[in-house]
Design a protein around this motif. Sequence first.
Motif, PDB file in Angstrom:
ATOM      1  N   VAL B  84     -10.589  -4.063   7.746  1.00  0.00           N
ATOM      2  CA  VAL B  84     -10.775  -2.758   7.119  1.00  0.00           C
ATOM      3  C   VAL B  84     -10.015  -1.722   7.936  1.00  0.00           C
ATOM      4  O   VAL B  84      -9.740  -1.932   9.118  1.00  0.00           O
ATOM      5  N   LYS B  85      -9.707  -0.621   7.295  1.00  0.00           N
ATOM      6  CA  LYS B  85      -8.967   0.420   8.008  1.00  0.00           C
ATOM      7  C   LYS B  85      -9.701   1.746   7.882  1.00  0.00           C
ATOM      8  O   LYS B  85     -10.468   1.977   6.940  1.00  0.00           O
ATOM      9  N   SER B  86      -9.454   2.583   8.831  1.00  0.00           N
ATOM     10  CA  SER B  86     -10.014   3.937   8.770  1.00  0.00           C
ATOM     11  C   SER B  86      -8.949   4.903   9.246  1.00  0.00           C
ATOM     12  O   SER B  86      -8.149   4.581  10.136  1.00  0.00           O
ATOM     13  N   GLN B  87      -8.943   6.059   8.614  1.00  0.00           N
ATOM     14  CA  GLN B  87      -7.988   7.097   8.991  1.00  0.00           C
ATOM     15  C   GLN B  87      -8.762   8.352   9.318  1.00  0.00           C
ATOM     16  O   GLN B  87      -9.489   8.871   8.473  1.00  0.00           O
ATOM     17  N   GLY B  88      -8.614   8.831  10.513  1.00  0.00           N
ATOM     18  CA  GLY B  88      -9.323  10.022  10.932  1.00  0.00           C
ATOM     19  C   GLY B  88     -10.819   9.800  10.845  1.00  0.00           C
ATOM     20  O   GLY B  88     -11.339   8.804  11.327  1.00  0.00           O
TER      21      GLY B  88
END
Lengths: 196, 128
Positions: B84-88
Motif C-alpha cells: 500500500v502507499k501513502s502520500q503525505g
Amino acid sequence: MSFLPNGFDLLNTFIMPDRAPSGGVSANRLTSHEDRELAAGIESRLNVLRESIPRVLAQESLEAELAFSPQDFASEAVQPQLVTAAPVAPAVSRVSVAAETATDFLDGFDERVQWDGSRATDIPTADELAARQAQQAAQEQEAARQAAQELQYPGVDPYLATTANEIDASGPDQQQAYIRELAARRAIEQAYGEAA
Amino acid sequence: MNLFAQLLHPQQAADNRKAEIYKSLIHWEAQVGGQLFGPVPKGTRREFFCLDENTWVWHEEWTDEAGQRQAVTTRYDVRPNGIVKSQGSSDYQTMSKEESQNFFNAIRMYQQRVVPELERMQANASAK
C-alpha cells in the motif's frame, strides 16, 4: 561498467564530506578503523536490502497469481490456477462453485457457501432437524423391536423355559451363557418397551 | 561533534559516526534510485530508496508553472497481504496494476545497480 566508476567517490561525496572540501581527498586516507566502520555500515544496508527486495518481489508473484477478473473465474482455463493461488480455505469453496457465473459467486459467496465448501442451504432448519431426529429414533426403535422378536423362541417363554434348577444343573459355561443371554434379552425388552 | 566531545564520550561518538555512515549510504542510494526512472528534469529533485525492510520511499521536488516549489513524498509499505502507499497525510491507497508493475520493475533495477556497488565498496573497505 560499474554504476560508480570509483566506489570511493561515495566516501568523498557523502560519507566523508568534511574530509573533501575540495573534492580531492582520497579514501586511501581513511584509517583502518574508519574502514571497518564503513564496511559495517554497508553490511547493515545490504542486510536491509537483502531482506526487503525479496519481500517486495514475492508480492509481485502473489499479485500475478491473483490477477484474474471475475469473468476469468468462470473460465475453466484459470481454475487450476485459482486452486494454487488462493488461500487454502477459500480455494475449496471456489472450486465447489466453479460452475456458477462470476456474478452469482460474488453475490452469494458469504450467504450460501461455507469455507469448507458446503452450501449453507445444506444446513437444516430447526424443524427439519427435529423431524430428522424423530425419524431416526423411530427407525432405531423399529430395529430394536425386530431384534427382540428374532430372539423370541416360537411358542416358548424364555423365562419359563429355564428354571433355577436347570441353571444349577448346567455347567459354569452354560450358566455364563445364560446370564449373558438374559442380560441381552432384558436390554432388548427395555428398548422395545420404550419404543412401544 | 567536536574533538573534545569525541574524546569525552567515545561511545556516543561511535554511535553518531555509525548513524552518519548509514544515513549517507541511504542518501547515496536515494540518488541512484532517483535515476532509475529516466532523466531527471532540470530543477527537479527525485529520490527513491529503501528506508527499511518494509518501507520504500519516493520523493520528488519540482517547481510548478507558477514558480512555486512543490514536493511529494510517497511511502510504499510492504505488508504480508500486499503493498500500500501513502502520500503525505492521506490514507493508505492500493496501487493500480500499472503502478505496481512499475514499482516492481524499479525494485529490480535498484537491486541490479545498488547491491553490487555496495558489495564492491564493502570489499574494498574490508580489504584494507
